[in-house]
Design an enzyme around this catalytic site. Structure first.
Site, short mmCIF file in Angstrom:
data_model
loop_
_atom_site.label_atom_id
_atom_site.label_comp_id
_atom_site.label_asym_id
_atom_site.label_seq_id
_atom_site.Cartn_x
_atom_site.Cartn_y
_atom_site.Cartn_z
N GLU A 53 79.34 -35.57 -23.47
CA GLU A 53 80.65 -35.63 -24.09
C GLU A 53 81.09 -34.27 -24.63
O GLU A 53 82.26 -33.88 -24.50
CB GLU A 53 80.66 -36.66 -25.22
CG GLU A 53 80.34 -38.08 -24.77
CD GLU A 53 78.87 -38.43 -24.87
OE1 GLU A 53 78.57 -39.59 -25.19
OE2 GLU A 53 78.01 -37.55 -24.62
N CYS A 78 76.21 -41.42 -28.64
CA CYS A 78 75.29 -41.53 -29.78
C CYS A 78 76.05 -41.52 -31.10
O CYS A 78 77.14 -40.98 -31.21
CB CYS A 78 74.26 -40.40 -29.73
SG CYS A 78 74.95 -38.74 -29.83
N CYS A 87 77.95 -37.83 -30.85
CA CYS A 87 79.07 -37.71 -29.91
C CYS A 87 80.22 -38.64 -30.30
O CYS A 87 81.39 -38.35 -30.01
CB CYS A 87 78.60 -37.99 -28.50
SG CYS A 87 77.49 -36.71 -27.84
N ALA A 157 49.97 -42.83 1.07
CA ALA A 157 50.17 -42.85 2.52
C ALA A 157 49.04 -43.65 3.14
O ALA A 157 47.90 -43.58 2.69
CB ALA A 157 50.18 -41.42 3.08
N ARG A 187 58.39 -35.02 -6.92
CA ARG A 187 57.64 -34.49 -8.06
C ARG A 187 58.55 -33.75 -9.03
O ARG A 187 58.38 -33.84 -10.26
CB ARG A 187 56.55 -33.55 -7.57
CG ARG A 187 55.39 -34.24 -6.87
CD ARG A 187 54.42 -33.22 -6.32
NE ARG A 187 53.24 -33.83 -5.70
CZ ARG A 187 52.27 -33.15 -5.11
NH1 ARG A 187 52.35 -31.82 -5.06
NH2 ARG A 187 51.24 -33.77 -4.57
N THR A 199 40.07 -37.98 -6.39
CA THR A 199 41.15 -37.27 -5.70
C THR A 199 41.17 -35.80 -6.09
O THR A 199 41.33 -34.91 -5.25
CB THR A 199 42.51 -37.92 -6.02
OG1 THR A 199 42.50 -39.27 -5.54
CG2 THR A 199 43.65 -37.16 -5.37
N GLU A 286 49.52 -40.73 -7.70
CA GLU A 286 49.32 -40.34 -6.31
C GLU A 286 47.91 -40.65 -5.79
O GLU A 286 47.56 -40.25 -4.68
CB GLU A 286 49.64 -38.86 -6.12
CG GLU A 286 51.11 -38.53 -6.32
CD GLU A 286 51.52 -37.21 -5.69
OE1 GLU A 286 50.68 -36.58 -5.01
OE2 GLU A 286 52.68 -36.81 -5.87
N GLY A 288 43.49 -41.78 -6.55
CA GLY A 288 43.13 -42.38 -5.26
C GLY A 288 43.35 -43.88 -5.21
O GLY A 288 44.02 -44.46 -6.07
N LEU A 292 45.08 -46.40 -8.04
CA LEU A 292 46.28 -47.17 -7.72
C LEU A 292 46.03 -48.67 -7.87
O LEU A 292 46.85 -49.40 -8.43
CB LEU A 292 46.72 -46.85 -6.28
CG LEU A 292 47.33 -45.46 -6.06
CD1 LEU A 292 47.27 -45.08 -4.58
CD2 LEU A 292 48.77 -45.42 -6.56
#
Length: 345
Positions: A53, A78, A87, A157, A187, A199, A286, A288, A292
């Site tokens: 703003e 805000c 703002c 992947a 990223r 990893t 990402e 291993g 995940l």
């Protein structure tokens, strides 16, 4: 009559320009319209600096027109003093008579207070224009505020026959150059990247954006007993790096060791709460495969980005299994990218 959707879409376009630079603040865009013509616009460009703003008002050449204008803003203005003044007070000061808001701000210091302040000053306020799009834009911010954890993106992947890596954990490129460039772009849009110990040890990743643009994300590695050697890229002091462990909590330059009280139960939950305390708003996990899988098992994810390459392995480490709604399927070079989100309960 003004086309509210048209001007709110412009707010969203502007807000998106702050991606990767404003966290832990939300991305916000603002447009000021006089007689169906944009006379000022702005967005929140960098954390700690002027809000959307303010930049929009400063962009107006003839300030006398403000008292006859409408301001569009993608998120509720805000109403509190933070790093910058409220703002809502700025809008009232310039006597802008109409305010069109995309969605409310769930942050406790705002959450309806900005709207109330504007209405109390006699300003016409409309809320909910392109609300779904405005909520989607700041899904990271809302997740952190409402769930007290970062927004979690799982990325991996897999081969055409469903393997994550060779059985001996050796390096094996599954995806092509186009996919790798896209990952580096991602990223630069998020606060941090997280990997497990294996990893880090096998791939020695830099976890930077060398094939893309944007700022380098913070790095997070899970190393329970601090067994990783210091010659790895993760310890090169190039960017803030968090080492989640059970041994110590201390700083070594840009490397921050964070010890968890319990490394046997609720580890993903403890990690995410520690990252929340560090003002980290979004994380790409990402790998291993085991790391995940832990976050998937505990339901601690907000979207998964899964590449499937055209190569096969026939045997190896199985890819993570995830259940959710496939919201998109796209070709990236010779690879296929699926975006998956949790089922809405």
């Amino acid at each position: 009559m003004l086309d509210h959707n048209k001007y709110m879409r412009r707010c969203l376009e502007l807000a998106q320009l702050g991606m990767g630079f404003v966290s832990p603040n939300p991305m916000v865009g603002a447009v000021i319209v006089h007689n169906d013509r944009i006379i000022g616009e702005g967005y929140h460009q960098k954390y700690g600096q002027a809000h959307a703003e303010v930049n929009a008002v400063n962009n107006v050449q003839d300030k006398g027109l403000l008292s006859q204008s409408t301001i569009y803003v993608s998120l509720e203005p805000c109403a509190h003093y933070g790093k910058t003044p409220p703002c809502a007070d700025l809008i009232i000061k310039h006597q802008i008579p109409n305010v069109i808001i995309g969605c409310r701000d769930p942050f406790d210091e705002v959450n309806g207070k900005g709207i109330e302040k504007l209405k109390a000053a006699g300003i016409n306020v409309t809320v909910g224009v392109l609300e779904a799009e405005c909520l989607e834009l700041n899904k990271r911010f809302f997740t952190r505020i409402q769930k007290h954890r970062p927004y979690i993106i799982l990325k991996w992947a897999q081969t055409e026959d469903g393997f994550f890596a060779p059985a001996d954990n050796s390096q094996f490129w599954i995806t092509g150059e186009e996919s790798r460039k896209l990952v580096h772009q991602w990223r630069g849009e998020e606060d941090a990247i997280l990997v497990g110990k294996n990893t880090a040890l096998i791939d020695d990743p830099q976890l930077n954006v060398r094939y893309g643009q944007g700022k380098a994300p913070k790095r997070i590695v899970i190393d329970r007993r601090l067994e990783l050697p210091k010659h790895l890229h993760l310890f090169d002091q190039s960017v803030e790096t968090f080492v989640i462990n059970e041994v110590k909590t201390e700083f070594d330059g840009k490397t921050k060791y964070i010890s968890l009280e319990d490394f046997n139960y609720y580890v993903p939950q403890y990690i995410l709460y520690q990252l929340y305390l560090q003002d980290i708003q979004s994380v790409i996990i990402e790998g291993g495969a085991s790391t995940l899988a832990h976050f998937i098992k505990d339901g601690l994810w907000d979207e998964a980005r899964v590449f499937t390459g055209s190569v096969t392995l026939k045997k190896g480490i199985q890819s993570p299994v995830i259940q959710g709604e496939v919201v998109s399927v796209n070709a990236v070079g010779k690879d296929t990218l699926r975006i998956i989100k949790p089922y809405v309960i």
